[in-house]
Design a protein around this motif. Structure first.
Motif, PDB file in Angstrom:
ATOM      1  N   CYS A 110       1.889   0.196   1.618  1.00  0.00           N
ATOM      2  CA  CYS A 110       0.491  -0.640  -0.280  1.00  0.00           C
ATOM      3  C   CYS A 110       0.632   0.393  -1.047  1.00  0.00           C
ATOM      4  O   CYS A 110       0.618   0.153  -2.081  1.00  0.00           O
TER       5      CYS A 110
ATOM      6  N   VAL B 249      -5.254   2.458   2.724  1.00  0.00           N
ATOM      7  CA  VAL B 249      -4.463   3.527   1.501  1.00  0.00           C
ATOM      8  C   VAL B 249      -4.339   4.411   1.996  1.00  0.00           C
ATOM      9  O   VAL B 249      -3.688   5.681   1.673  1.00  0.00           O
TER      10      VAL B 249
ATOM     11  N   CYS C 136       1.991   0.818   7.935  1.00  0.00           N
ATOM     12  CA  CYS C 136       2.683  -0.295   7.425  1.00  0.00           C
ATOM     13  C   CYS C 136       3.148  -1.185   8.813  1.00  0.00           C
ATOM     14  O   CYS C 136       3.143  -0.058   9.592  1.00  0.00           O
TER      15      CYS C 136
ATOM     16  N   PHE D  99      -4.731  -4.227  -5.869  1.00  0.00           N
ATOM     17  CA  PHE D  99      -3.734  -5.001  -5.263  1.00  0.00           C
ATOM     18  C   PHE D  99      -2.812  -5.969  -6.128  1.00  0.00           C
ATOM     19  O   PHE D  99      -3.699  -6.724  -6.188  1.00  0.00           O
TER      20      PHE D  99
ATOM     21  N   VAL E  68       0.532  -6.492   3.972  1.00  0.00           N
ATOM     22  CA  VAL E  68       0.466  -5.466   5.230  1.00  0.00           C
ATOM     23  C   VAL E  68      -0.078  -5.403   5.776  1.00  0.00           C
ATOM     24  O   VAL E  68      -0.954  -6.262   6.250  1.00  0.00           O
TER      25      VAL E  68
ATOM     26  N   THR F 175      -1.792   7.384  -1.232  1.00  0.00           N
ATOM     27  CA  THR F 175      -1.389   6.484  -0.408  1.00  0.00           C
ATOM     28  C   THR F 175      -1.596   7.145   0.449  1.00  0.00           C
ATOM     29  O   THR F 175      -0.338   8.187  -0.256  1.00  0.00           O
TER      30      THR F 175
END
Ligand SMILES: Cc1cc2nc3c(=O)[nH]c(=O)nc-3n(C[C@H](O)[C@H](O)[C@H](O)COP(=O)(O)OP(=O)(O)OC[C@H]3O[C@@H](n4cnc5c(N)ncnc54)[C@H](O)[C@@H]3O)c2cc1C
Lengths: 436, 495
Positions: free
Chosen positions: A153, A138, A143, A204, A123, A190
């Motif tokens: 993410c 998050v 991005c 992740f 990312v 998110t």
């Protein structure tokens, strides 16, 4: 007993602005809290939230403070809760390609740590260099160019530990790449801008680092040839990691294809042979359209991707916006805005990420022209069945340019979720739901 | 039940029946006992409940009107696709209505340039790929049941498949949904754009197991077929070596489209039914599919073959052509059904473990199998650690099905102890709700209930599933507020 004193006792560190105590390096917050708390453990965060919810005290969680320009302005919270001291990597199992980190950890630091095992946290959000943290990543779901291949993410988060508004610590999702036990609340976090829970840890999925990387810059004399080439790239049997279209201004400012009306940036990451083959394909399918074709894998390409990643957030702009569009509309978007008189006299910069249907726009203009430009963009997005958000709105324009476009029928459900998670709204719901 | 209550039930039942007929027409309401039998269970046939009625709506408006009626009458309702679910998710509620989406089976739009297909929920999974295949596209999530199961069921279960290692599961391929909320309202969440803003409600709906409302339209992302696909079939003496190969391949930087392991028992069951060309004397086989740009796959095939050999593969076969490749996969996809050949009864389990614990957990399953005296066949999505142990038993032997169920539960415990999950793709449903506390404490399950309550305050939509104990939706107010002193006043004490 004083609420503030009580809160200070709950955490390892605090700072009371204006009280003469030592400032541990508070970033610019765009509001003036009465106190800034620096918890060092999840338990401390939990105590703060439990107390705050019982007392009806509004809390604003933050870490790097690099993306506070997103969403509506917050209405003076009493407490700013820094997650910056929760910054450890808690778990990394290279053979599972999974890692858990505390949310105050900087994204770059996290990437470096997994990079030592030849792995990738793919990312690349804006503000990476100015301290973007995992928690901020998050909660904003921002991005960058690599989202073309890896998504945001949202696609990578597997689990989360969070402190609810009432102080309960919850662990949801898991540490495995496939898991359908219960609702996917980590994904709900998110993009929620920290309005539902205080995120303290996230797990992740990682990817393998690719051995070879090459960047291509294609220049075009006009929009028609650029969009033809973009369509050909989309249809080809290639898998670019990054794929962006730049307008004329950005082409020149990024120093990639000066004189070009448009440029396309591509990056391929794979085995050397596969990268070479894909480059050849791009050359073949675009040769009739391009005015220039440059291959690079040196310092210049790093600088170029840094610029693309950081766009469109610039202090000079009246506002920036991100548009979510159908793929074909995103390719035509540049000509849609260029040919429109509503934007004449306005300094517009635009970058399109076609595979994601995303257009990023920055508008530099005096107030009235900027408002008109925002209305134009909103109308255009509505006609294309897309969505829009505005950010970094100049203070004078706040209220006239709204952070969010229409959430449509989802709004009632979103409000329902917020009410269930944080009934007293101690977690600045106004960032998403405008007051009034 | 006393006679008065019974009479009231009968009376309201006939009123509801006539309302349903008025909304949908007589042909779309099933009430005959013998016809209801077909809807008593889903793929997990051990649980059976006869519903009050089954209805077959043809449009979103039909669904909305039926749901609004259920809401008014406080009648529980259960959405149903093809009924292939393996966790009892579509198990009817006693005194409830089953809403079957099978008639809503049209593909509404195929938009190749924007890579979107809009489908009704009753569309069968494979039909989406069939609709776009000629254009060089496909729909990636491919459950083994894909020739029968529906998109609505896939969305509700967040289904996976053999190619989800590289491309993700259903949640990565759904851009939006139209759904009927449990009060009858119709909403659209997301849409034809790849990105969206605001709370990620879509991630809640995908995988919601039919508890948040009825999905009536789905915006699906389609992707381009890869330029090259190569499938390797490697055989091993020991299943542990097959497992070690999986980790080694991924650690080398290659992410195959799919990696599937089958043990000797499964290989033989498949060979006796499909004849996929698997080596029947192998301890285990590993199928590795590599796809992508031709130049990339051409490099990966020898690299992966080398890793397989280094990890003990005794034979490696590269599918010679598309028909052999299809045959390799046919064998894998028929594995569950093939168990019928070697055992009169079998119980399909679905657990997940970290890839790194593969060898250890497989060893534990072997131990459990010995301890219980029941055979366990292992077929699994090895790339993402998603195990499907198949516990074989004879329902004719008294107590054996209970023993099989107990053994299955023990396997789940082993998965959770290894840091995994009680389900990777089949869902919690009715069957596994008792295991949810293995992974989550009361507060965590309560948090999930907050989501449910935001969608379904009355708890009428597919009740009795997922949550281990019934949970109500008390009005929001879990937070107590300091009433007697305001923080603003108290702050003066500090400054
Ligand atoms: C042989 C076999 C192989 C299988 N292989 C796989 C596999 O590889 N991967 C995998 O993930 N699963 C697999 N499954 C399980 C099953 O096929 C999937 O869970 C599938 O998604 C269920 O779809 P369905 O249409 O049969 O749904 P159903 O079984 O009818 O329903 C499943 C759930 O979805 C809900 N639901 C259905 N339609 C809707 C709707 N429109 N709106 C809201 N909720 C709805 C139901 O209430 C229920 O909770 C397999 C099953 C079998 C029998």
């Amino acid at each position: 007993m004083s609420y503030i004193k009580e809160l200070c006792r709950m955490v390892s560190g605090f700072h009371v602005p204006g009280s003469g105590d030592t400032d541990p390096g508070v970033p610019e917050l765009r509001f003036s809290p009465k106190i800034i708390l620096y918890p060092e453990t999840v338990e401390e965060v939990s105590s703060v939230m439990g107390f705050a919810s019982q007392s009806g005290i509004r809390v604003f969680p933050f870490a790097g403070a690099s993306k506070l320009f997103l969403g509506n302005p917050v209405i003076a919270p009493v407490v700013a809760l820094s997650l910056g001291r929760l910054r450890r990597m808690l778990f990394h199992e290279p053979s599972d390609m999974v890692s858990t980190v505390e949310c105050g950890m900087e994204v770059r630091e996290f990437q470096k740590a997994v990079g030592r095992e030849n792995q990738l946290f793919p990312v690349d959000p804006p503000c990476l260099a100015s301290g973007a943290t995992v928690g901020g990543l998050v909660s904003t779901n921002l991005c960058g160019p690599m989202s073309t291949r890896y998504g945001t993410c949202r696609e990578l988060i597997l689990g989360a530990k969070a402190v609810r508004a009432d102080g309960e610590v919850i662990n949801l999702g898991g540490k495995v790449v496939k898991n359908v036990a219960g609702y996917d609340i980590p994904k709900l976090m998110t993009g929620s801008l920290g309005t539902l829970c205080v995120l303290v840890e996230a797990t992740f999925r990682l990817y393998p680092h690719q051995p070879c990387s090459t960047t291509l810059v294609l220049g075009f004399h006009n929009h028609v040839s650029c969009s033809r080439a973009a369509r050909a790239v989309l249809a080809a049997d290639i898998v670019p990691t990054c794929f962006e279209i730049l307008d004329e201004r950005l082409s020149s400012e990024f120093e990639v294809a000066s004189g070009a009306k448009r440029s396309i940036l591509l990056r391929f990451d794979s085995f050397e042979e596969a990268v070479a083959e894909q480059i050849k394909q791009v050359r073949d399918i675009t040769s009739e359209q391009t005015s220039s074709f440059v291959k690079m894998n040196d310092e210049r390409s790093c600088k170029l991707w840094d610029s693309a990643r950081e766009f469109p957030f610039s202090r000079k702009a009246a506002f920036s916006s991100k548009l979510a569009l159908p793929i074909t509309a995103s390719i035509e978007f540049l000509s849609d805005i260029e040919s429109n008189s509503a934007l004449s006299g306005v300094e517009v910069r635009c970058l399109v990420r076609p595979a994601r249907g995303v257009a990023l726009v920055s508008v530099v203009a005096p107030d009235e022209e900027a408002v008109a430009a925002s209305v134009f963009l909103q109308d255009l997005v509505d006609s294309l069945r897309g969505r829009i958000m505005f950010s970094g709105i100049r203070p004078e324009l706040v209220g006239r340019v709204k952070a969010w476009g229409d959430f449509g029928e989802s709004l009632t459900l979103m409000k329902g979720i917020k009410k269930r998670f944080d009934p007293a709204d101690i977690l600045h719901g106004e960032k998403i739901f405008p007051v009034g | 039940m006393d006679s008065q209550a019974a009479e009231i039930t009968t009376r309201s039942k006939s009123r509801i029946a006539s309302e349903l007929v008025r909304i949908l027409g007589p042909g779309a309401v099933i009430s005959a006992e013998d016809e209801l039998v077909a809807y008593e269970s889903d793929g997990l046939t051990g649980y059976r409940v006869k519903p009050l009625f089954v209805v077959l709506p043809s449009s979103t408006e039909d669904v909305s009107r039926v749901v609004a009626l259920c809401n008014r009458e406080k009648v529980p309702f259960v959405p149903r696709g093809a009924g292939t679910g393996l966790s009892g998710g579509a198990l009817p509620s006693r005194e409830g209505i089953v809403i079957s989406l099978s008639k809503m089976n049209r593909i509404l739009d195929v938009d190749i340039p924007n890579r979107v297909v809009v489908a009704e929920p009753g569309v069968v999974n494979i039909s989406v790929t069939e609709a776009v295949s000629a254009e060089g596209f496909y729909y990636a999530p491919d459950p083994s049941s894909q020739i029968v199961c529906t998109i609505g069921g896939n969305v509700a279960e967040n289904s996976g498949g053999v190619h989800c290692l590289k491309y993700g599961v259903t949640t990565n391929h759904v851009l939006g949904v139209e759904m009927v909320l449990p009060d009858g309202d119709i909403v659209t969440i997301g849409g034809p754009t790849p990105e969206s803003f605001g709370y990620d409600l879509l991630s809640l709906v995908v995988g919601s197991e039919g508890l948040l409302g009825i999905v009536t339209k789905v915006f699906l992302r389609i992707i381009k077929k890869p330029q090259m696909v190569k499938t390797l079939l490697a055989s091993f003496e020991r299943i542990e070596d097959a497992g070690a190969s999986v980790s080694a391949i991924i650690s080398s930087g290659v992410i195959p489209a799919g990696m599937e392991i089958m043990d000797n028992l499964s290989i033989n069951a498949v060979e006796s039914t499909v004849g996929a060309g698997y080596p029947t004397d192998a301890g285990a086989i590993l199928l590795v599919e590599l796809d992508g740009p031709g130049a990339e796959v051409s490099v990966q095939v020898p690299a992966v073959s080398r890793i397989l050999r280094e990890n003990g593969a005794v034979e490696i076969k590269l599918a010679a052509d598309e028909s052999e490749r299809q045959l390799f996969w046919k064998g894998r996809k028929s594995a569950f059904a093939a168990m019928g050949k070697i055992s009169p009864g079998y119980y399909v389990q679905d657990g997940v473990i970290p890839r790194s614990s593969l060898a250890r957990v497989l060893g534990e399953i072997g131990e459990l199998s010995k301890r219980y005296g029941l055979r366990v066949a292992n077929v699994f999505h090895a790339g993402d650690g998603n195990l499907h142990p198949l516990v074989l038993y004879d329902p004719g032997v008294e107590g054996e099905s209970e023993k099989a169920e107990e053994l299955s539960g023990e396997i789940l415990r082993a998965c959770v102890d290894a840091g995994g999950s009680i389900t990777g793709e089949h869902g919690v449903g009715f069957d596994k709700k008792r295991f949810l506390p293995l992974m989550f404490n009361e507060q965590e399950i309560d948090t999930m209930n907050l989501v449910r309550c935001a969608f379904d305050e009355e708890g009428l939509c597919n009740p009795g599933k997922v949550f281990p104990t019934p949970r109500t939706c008390v009005e929001p107010g879990m937070h107590k507020h300091g009433s007697e002193t305001s923080p603003a006043k108290e702050m003066g004490e500090l400054f």
